[in-house]
Design a protein around this motif. Sequence first.
Motif, short mmCIF file in Angstrom:
data_model
loop_
_atom_site.label_atom_id
_atom_site.label_comp_id
_atom_site.label_asym_id
_atom_site.label_seq_id
_atom_site.Cartn_x
_atom_site.Cartn_y
_atom_site.Cartn_z
N LYS A 1 0.83 -1.21 0.00
CA LYS A 1 0.00 0.00 0.00
C LYS A 1 0.86 1.26 0.00
O LYS A 1 0.54 2.24 -0.68
CB LYS A 1 -0.93 -0.01 1.21
CG LYS A 1 -2.02 -1.08 1.13
CD LYS A 1 -2.92 -1.05 2.36
CE LYS A 1 -4.01 -2.13 2.26
NZ LYS A 1 -4.87 -2.15 3.45
N VAL A 2 1.94 1.22 0.76
CA VAL A 2 2.82 2.40 0.81
C VAL A 2 3.55 2.58 -0.51
O VAL A 2 3.62 3.69 -1.07
CB VAL A 2 3.83 2.27 1.97
CG1 VAL A 2 4.89 3.36 1.88
CG2 VAL A 2 3.11 2.34 3.31
N LEU A 3 4.11 1.49 -1.06
CA LEU A 3 4.91 1.59 -2.27
C LEU A 3 4.09 1.99 -3.48
O LEU A 3 4.59 2.68 -4.39
CB LEU A 3 5.62 0.26 -2.55
CG LEU A 3 6.73 -0.12 -1.56
CD1 LEU A 3 7.31 -1.48 -1.92
CD2 LEU A 3 7.84 0.92 -1.53
N THR A 4 2.82 1.55 -3.56
CA THR A 4 1.98 1.89 -4.71
C THR A 4 1.22 3.19 -4.52
O THR A 4 0.42 3.54 -5.39
CB THR A 4 1.00 0.75 -5.00
OG1 THR A 4 0.21 0.48 -3.83
CG2 THR A 4 1.73 -0.51 -5.43
N ASN A 5 1.45 3.88 -3.41
CA ASN A 5 0.89 5.22 -3.28
C ASN A 5 1.43 6.08 -4.42
O ASN A 5 2.62 6.05 -4.71
CB ASN A 5 1.28 5.81 -1.93
CG ASN A 5 0.75 7.22 -1.72
OD1 ASN A 5 1.30 8.18 -2.24
ND2 ASN A 5 -0.33 7.33 -0.98
N PRO A 6 0.57 6.83 -5.13
CA PRO A 6 1.03 7.57 -6.31
C PRO A 6 2.24 8.46 -6.06
O PRO A 6 3.17 8.50 -6.88
CB PRO A 6 -0.20 8.40 -6.71
CG PRO A 6 -1.36 7.64 -6.16
CD PRO A 6 -0.88 6.99 -4.90
N VAL A 7 2.26 9.15 -4.94
CA VAL A 7 3.37 10.06 -4.65
C VAL A 7 4.65 9.26 -4.41
O VAL A 7 5.72 9.58 -4.95
CB VAL A 7 3.04 10.94 -3.43
CG1 VAL A 7 4.24 11.82 -3.08
CG2 VAL A 7 1.82 11.81 -3.72
N VAL A 8 4.55 8.19 -3.61
CA VAL A 8 5.72 7.37 -3.31
C VAL A 8 6.25 6.72 -4.58
O VAL A 8 7.46 6.71 -4.85
CB VAL A 8 5.38 6.31 -2.26
CG1 VAL A 8 6.56 5.36 -2.04
CG2 VAL A 8 4.97 6.96 -0.94
#
Length: 652
Positions: free
Chosen positions: A475-482
């Motif tokens: 979820k963190v890695l596929t966050n658009p900003v990340v």
Amino acid sequence: MVGLVVVGVLAAGVVAVVLLTLTGGAAEVLPGLPQSDAFTGYALTLVRVVAEAGSVVTIGGLLFAAFFVPPQRSGVLDVGGYGALRMAGWGAAVWFLGSLLLAPLTAADAAGLGVGDVLRTDVLVDLVGGLEQPKAWLFTAGFALVVWVGTRFVLSWGWTAALFFVSVAGVAPVALTGHSASGGSHDMATNSLLFHLLAAALWVGGLIALLVHGRRGGAHLGLAAARFSKVALVCWVVMAASGVVNALIRLPVRDLFTSSYGLLIVAKTALLVVLGVFGYFQRERGVKGVVERGDRGALLRLAGVEVLVMLVTIGVASALARTAPPASVQVQPDRTEIQLGYTLDGPPTAVRLLFDWRFDLVFGTAALVLAGLYAVGYRRLRARGISWPVGRVIAWMAGCFVILFATSSGVGRYSPAVFSVHMEAHMMLSMLAPVLLVLGAPVTLALRVLPTAGRDNPPGPREWLLAAVHSPVSKVLTNPVVALVLFVGSFYGLYLTGLFDAALPEHWAHLLMNAHFLLVGYIFYWPVIGVDPAPNRLPHLGRLGLVFASMPFHAFFGVIIMGMDTVVGLTFYQSLGLTWNADLVGDQRLGGGIAWASGEIPLLLVLIALLAQWSRADEREARRTDRRVDEGGSDDLEAYNAMLRQMARDKR
């Protein structure tokens, strides 16, 4: 069971010391380097046996806790998993202390000093900072410490699985240094050794954990034995294949029986064959006995003897690590071969880039395995009569071929030595291969092929895959900003900060860079055009905006590289002594142009795929609306009619 492991470790240490004494391996050193005293050599070997035993207990315990026995329905480890986790914690403590001791021991051995001489802070810091092997053991100690501390606090299945992958990573630093990391063909030697050590750790450690669980009378022994049997078979094949590759690189077949090094290889091969026989009988008698009749005795007897043979094999391997190949095969490589592991016959012409192949054991093998697994999944779906778009198959296979070509063709051969070719490989791995792979929808295919465990049954590969997709890390890695920062920032962070200069001389750094390019590209394109379900799904307009947001950063990076007067990686490129690559500034500008121009084609493919997906989504929504209207209702239509009725009432 603890007594059995202790006896096995002691036997391994005795075997290692005896073999070193008989072969004279403890006294062999590389030409031109000073010779350490006998105590340092024997102490190093014994401590290495203990440290490696701790590593296999750690990895095996975490493997068992995470994947061999099921957790509770709440996600907390069951009794069997908790016991294996505690075993892994003790193993990690031994691994950490052994690795910590090996740093000064290997430093003393390399410098030809006594152990007491290097324990002075200033001497130890200088030696460890300048020598790869002591530094590798310190990195390994760091991984072991993280695992040791983690096992004190972890109780959930997810964090146990994460600790398992950390422990596996802890094997890499030592595997990528030492005898195999020097001399000719060191790229293939280190890659094959990496496979060899990982397979051995999974096999030996998994069997120890299985035996402990069986002695304890733990539940789900049949399931654990069946799962371990499959893992053991794969590990045996990997160990055999990687061992053959590593031996052929280090020693001609004619010297197998005429040198100490060759005789140790023969002894290790014989033990591996014996282990294969044990594995066969274990599957035929032990595993079947537990699964079909609940008979634990046969499995435990076979596993106990197999553990002893495995630990003795570790002793032979430790002696082999201290023994240099015979002088007759120690050919002095030239400057290029010392740095790369192989020679280059001339400038990177189109013919050489296309046809001068050198198979990459890590990424070439990964590409072939991924293609093979996808083909098996596709055939299973077809056998069930389930359709699967051919376009996805073509996309996946093309992505695997791009990985193979970028790492094993002439492009992969020249990329460590020529910046412009490196940039070609970078673009293929970070921008082209991930686009094709995400369009192949591998997760969706796997979810359709893998069987569902069922509500009351232990979770299996399908459930593990779903847990990984929906994990907090995903979820963190596929966050658009990340995802955008990782994808775009990697270009600037790697090439404009000095990181690339530091990474160029190291083989492990090249492996890490290639893996990073692939993973970051996949993470970026997965929520943009991926068919698979992603933890963070964006609307189509948001996906389009994310793609357009990345384009100027990518183009600007290429312009920066083309305009630089200083050469990135200057010291390393000059050390290769390639007369046909003397114009390093011109080659770097060519690399910048490749980065600027080649990125546009993958982005065009992404835009086409995104617009096509958007169009199909609109068509599906229109069909759903039409069906609701045909069935006598539509939310939008009802809302519109209600608005008209309200307006009519207001006029009255």
